[in-house]
Design a protein around this motif. Sequence first.
Motif, PDB file in Angstrom:
ATOM      1  N   TYR A 115     -61.489   9.759  -1.901  1.00 24.01           N
ATOM      2  CA  TYR A 115     -61.103   9.434  -3.256  1.00 24.01           C
ATOM      3  C   TYR A 115     -59.855   8.551  -3.223  1.00 24.01           C
ATOM      4  O   TYR A 115     -59.013   8.684  -2.325  1.00 24.01           O
ATOM      5  CB  TYR A 115     -60.779  10.703  -4.059  1.00 24.01           C
ATOM      6  CG  TYR A 115     -61.977  11.566  -4.360  1.00 24.01           C
ATOM      7  CD1 TYR A 115     -62.508  12.419  -3.405  1.00 24.01           C
ATOM      8  CD2 TYR A 115     -62.574  11.533  -5.621  1.00 24.01           C
ATOM      9  CE1 TYR A 115     -63.615  13.208  -3.683  1.00 24.01           C
ATOM     10  CE2 TYR A 115     -63.673  12.323  -5.910  1.00 24.01           C
ATOM     11  CZ  TYR A 115     -64.187  13.160  -4.946  1.00 24.01           C
ATOM     12  OH  TYR A 115     -65.284  13.941  -5.228  1.00 24.01           O
ATOM     13  N   GLN A 146     -56.547   7.631  -5.567  1.00 24.90           N
ATOM     14  CA  GLN A 146     -55.784   8.078  -6.720  1.00 24.90           C
ATOM     15  C   GLN A 146     -54.622   7.138  -6.978  1.00 24.90           C
ATOM     16  O   GLN A 146     -53.641   7.130  -6.235  1.00 24.90           O
ATOM     17  CB  GLN A 146     -55.281   9.511  -6.525  1.00 24.90           C
ATOM     18  CG  GLN A 146     -54.603  10.074  -7.760  1.00 24.90           C
ATOM     19  CD  GLN A 146     -54.161  11.517  -7.611  1.00 24.90           C
ATOM     20  OE1 GLN A 146     -53.975  12.020  -6.499  1.00 24.90           O
ATOM     21  NE2 GLN A 146     -54.012  12.223  -8.726  1.00 24.90           N
ATOM     22  N   PRO A 201     -58.079  11.221  -9.408  1.00 20.21           N
ATOM     23  CA  PRO A 201     -58.778  10.626  -8.263  1.00 20.21           C
ATOM     24  C   PRO A 201     -60.092   9.975  -8.684  1.00 20.21           C
ATOM     25  O   PRO A 201     -60.783  10.475  -9.578  1.00 20.21           O
ATOM     26  CB  PRO A 201     -59.016  11.825  -7.347  1.00 20.21           C
ATOM     27  CG  PRO A 201     -57.986  12.839  -7.748  1.00 20.21           C
ATOM     28  CD  PRO A 201     -57.824  12.658  -9.224  1.00 20.21           C
ATOM     29  N   LEU A 236     -52.835   6.624  -3.460  1.00 22.01           N
ATOM     30  CA  LEU A 236     -52.952   7.796  -2.593  1.00 22.01           C
ATOM     31  C   LEU A 236     -54.432   7.964  -2.268  1.00 22.01           C
ATOM     32  O   LEU A 236     -55.267   8.054  -3.177  1.00 22.01           O
ATOM     33  CB  LEU A 236     -52.416   9.036  -3.302  1.00 22.01           C
ATOM     34  CG  LEU A 236     -52.458  10.354  -2.527  1.00 22.01           C
ATOM     35  CD1 LEU A 236     -51.494  10.319  -1.344  1.00 22.01           C
ATOM     36  CD2 LEU A 236     -52.147  11.531  -3.442  1.00 22.01           C
ATOM     37  N   LEU A 282     -57.301  10.227  -0.798  1.00 17.32           N
ATOM     38  CA  LEU A 282     -57.542  11.648  -0.569  1.00 17.32           C
ATOM     39  C   LEU A 282     -58.881  11.859   0.106  1.00 17.32           C
ATOM     40  O   LEU A 282     -59.872  11.202  -0.218  1.00 17.32           O
ATOM     41  CB  LEU A 282     -57.537  12.394  -1.903  1.00 17.32           C
ATOM     42  CG  LEU A 282     -56.208  12.415  -2.647  1.00 17.32           C
ATOM     43  CD1 LEU A 282     -56.428  12.776  -4.112  1.00 17.32           C
ATOM     44  CD2 LEU A 282     -55.260  13.421  -1.999  1.00 17.32           C
ATOM     45  N   PHE A 296     -59.174  19.546  -0.714  1.00 22.69           N
ATOM     46  CA  PHE A 296     -58.535  18.261  -0.463  1.00 22.69           C
ATOM     47  C   PHE A 296     -57.433  18.349   0.573  1.00 22.69           C
ATOM     48  O   PHE A 296     -56.761  19.372   0.697  1.00 22.69           O
ATOM     49  CB  PHE A 296     -57.934  17.706  -1.763  1.00 22.69           C
ATOM     50  CG  PHE A 296     -58.944  17.124  -2.697  1.00 22.69           C
ATOM     51  CD1 PHE A 296     -59.667  17.935  -3.550  1.00 22.69           C
ATOM     52  CD2 PHE A 296     -59.168  15.751  -2.718  1.00 22.69           C
ATOM     53  CE1 PHE A 296     -60.604  17.400  -4.417  1.00 22.69           C
ATOM     54  CE2 PHE A 296     -60.100  15.209  -3.581  1.00 22.69           C
ATOM     55  CZ  PHE A 296     -60.820  16.035  -4.435  1.00 22.69           C
ATOM     56  N   GLY A 297     -57.242  17.242   1.265  1.00 13.58           N
ATOM     57  CA  GLY A 297     -56.097  17.096   2.143  1.00 13.58           C
ATOM     58  C   GLY A 297     -54.894  16.624   1.341  1.00 13.58           C
ATOM     59  O   GLY A 297     -54.951  16.452   0.117  1.00 13.58           O
ATOM     60  N   GLN A 298     -53.785  16.405   2.061  1.00  8.03           N
ATOM     61  CA  GLN A 298     -52.548  15.990   1.408  1.00  8.03           C
ATOM     62  C   GLN A 298     -52.556  14.526   1.012  1.00  8.03           C
ATOM     63  O   GLN A 298     -51.735  14.092   0.203  1.00  8.03           O
ATOM     64  CB  GLN A 298     -51.361  16.246   2.345  1.00  8.03           C
ATOM     65  CG  GLN A 298     -51.176  17.703   2.718  1.00  8.03           C
ATOM     66  CD  GLN A 298     -50.612  18.514   1.588  1.00  8.03           C
ATOM     67  OE1 GLN A 298     -51.268  18.760   0.568  1.00  8.03           O
ATOM     68  NE2 GLN A 298     -49.378  18.958   1.733  1.00  8.03           N
ATOM     69  N   LYS A 344     -48.574  16.058  -3.136  1.00 11.53           N
ATOM     70  CA  LYS A 344     -49.591  16.857  -2.456  1.00 11.53           C
ATOM     71  C   LYS A 344     -50.979  16.517  -2.963  1.00 11.53           C
ATOM     72  O   LYS A 344     -51.141  15.896  -4.006  1.00 11.53           O
ATOM     73  CB  LYS A 344     -49.319  18.348  -2.658  1.00 11.53           C
ATOM     74  CG  LYS A 344     -48.005  18.831  -2.065  1.00 11.53           C
ATOM     75  CD  LYS A 344     -47.863  20.329  -2.218  1.00 11.53           C
ATOM     76  CE  LYS A 344     -46.573  20.815  -1.569  1.00 11.53           C
ATOM     77  NZ  LYS A 344     -46.435  22.295  -1.687  1.00 11.53           N
ATOM     78  N   GLY A 345     -51.977  16.932  -2.219  1.00 16.76           N
ATOM     79  CA  GLY A 345     -53.352  16.751  -2.653  1.00 16.76           C
ATOM     80  C   GLY A 345     -53.733  17.815  -3.675  1.00 16.76           C
ATOM     81  O   GLY A 345     -53.062  18.831  -3.817  1.00 16.76           O
ATOM     82  N   PRO A 346     -54.809  17.595  -4.411  1.00 14.28           N
ATOM     83  CA  PRO A 346     -55.272  18.583  -5.392  1.00 14.28           C
ATOM     84  C   PRO A 346     -55.619  19.909  -4.723  1.00 14.28           C
ATOM     85  O   PRO A 346     -56.252  19.932  -3.660  1.00 14.28           O
ATOM     86  CB  PRO A 346     -56.525  17.924  -5.981  1.00 14.28           C
ATOM     87  CG  PRO A 346     -56.340  16.463  -5.751  1.00 14.28           C
ATOM     88  CD  PRO A 346     -55.633  16.368  -4.444  1.00 14.28           C
ATOM     89  N   PHE A 404     -63.070  12.934 -12.199  1.00 15.50           N
ATOM     90  CA  PHE A 404     -61.828  13.557 -12.626  1.00 15.50           C
ATOM     91  C   PHE A 404     -61.337  12.973 -13.938  1.00 15.50           C
ATOM     92  O   PHE A 404     -61.557  11.796 -14.244  1.00 15.50           O
ATOM     93  CB  PHE A 404     -60.724  13.309 -11.585  1.00 15.50           C
ATOM     94  CG  PHE A 404     -60.807  14.176 -10.371  1.00 15.50           C
ATOM     95  CD1 PHE A 404     -61.684  13.880  -9.349  1.00 15.50           C
ATOM     96  CD2 PHE A 404     -59.988  15.292 -10.245  1.00 15.50           C
ATOM     97  CE1 PHE A 404     -61.752  14.665  -8.208  1.00 15.50           C
ATOM     98  CE2 PHE A 404     -60.039  16.080  -9.121  1.00 15.50           C
ATOM     99  CZ  PHE A 404     -60.929  15.776  -8.100  1.00 15.50           C
TER     100      PHE A 404
END
Lengths: 112, 113
Positions: free
Chosen positions: A35, A37, A43, A88, A90, A103-105, B42-44, B103
């Motif tokens: 994704y 964002q 996202p 960002l 993801l 999800f990752g960071q 941070k990620g979701p 989203f």
Amino acid sequence: DAGVTQSPTHLIKTRGQQVTLRCSPKSGHDTVSWYQQALGQGPQFIFQYYEEEERQRGNFPDRFSGHQFPNYSSELNVNALLLGDSALYLCASSLVSTGEAFFGQGTRLTVV
Amino acid sequence: GESVGLHLPTLSVQEGDNSIINCAYSNSASDYFIWYKQESGKGPQFIIDIRSNMDKRQGQRVTVLLNKTVKHLSLQIAATQPGDSAVYFCASDNTGTASKLTFGTGTRLQVTL
């Protein structure tokens, strides 16, 4: 048990360059989705990989491509970077049979 | 096309009060919904999900309500805590799994002391 891990965490690239982002899914997961964002937005789905093949794709140009390896990890490649690609990125992993994506960071990509 | 939208961009609540975050979706074929919490940098983070064959699901301090008739989803957080401060996203999918989530733009929850 490690969750979804992404590398690198931050990256700065110049317009026109190419970038590769990496993702290792949560243990036991077989599906990876990517994704994008943008700042202040939700996202946006880029594509999903399962069994080393792209299964679904969102509205992103062909400059965005990916790969999934036999160990389920994945790469996202972006060619001919534009300023608008700054975002960002993801990675989310899941089991194809159950959903519940984790999800990752994320990787913060800045194109200058 | 499918879109998921949120009614309020920012919600401010006092610590200890209940929070309600709303979300509308447009695709009547959506059959799987997830609420995510995203803290800065941070990620979701997965909070709770619900499938279209249900209208309510409860977790720890959180409840998700689904009204398919008006295509509306809400997240209720009981006894809101400072640690709940974050941006909350609803996401939907029409495949029964989280394979291609759509989203919304997010609601920022601010918890005041």
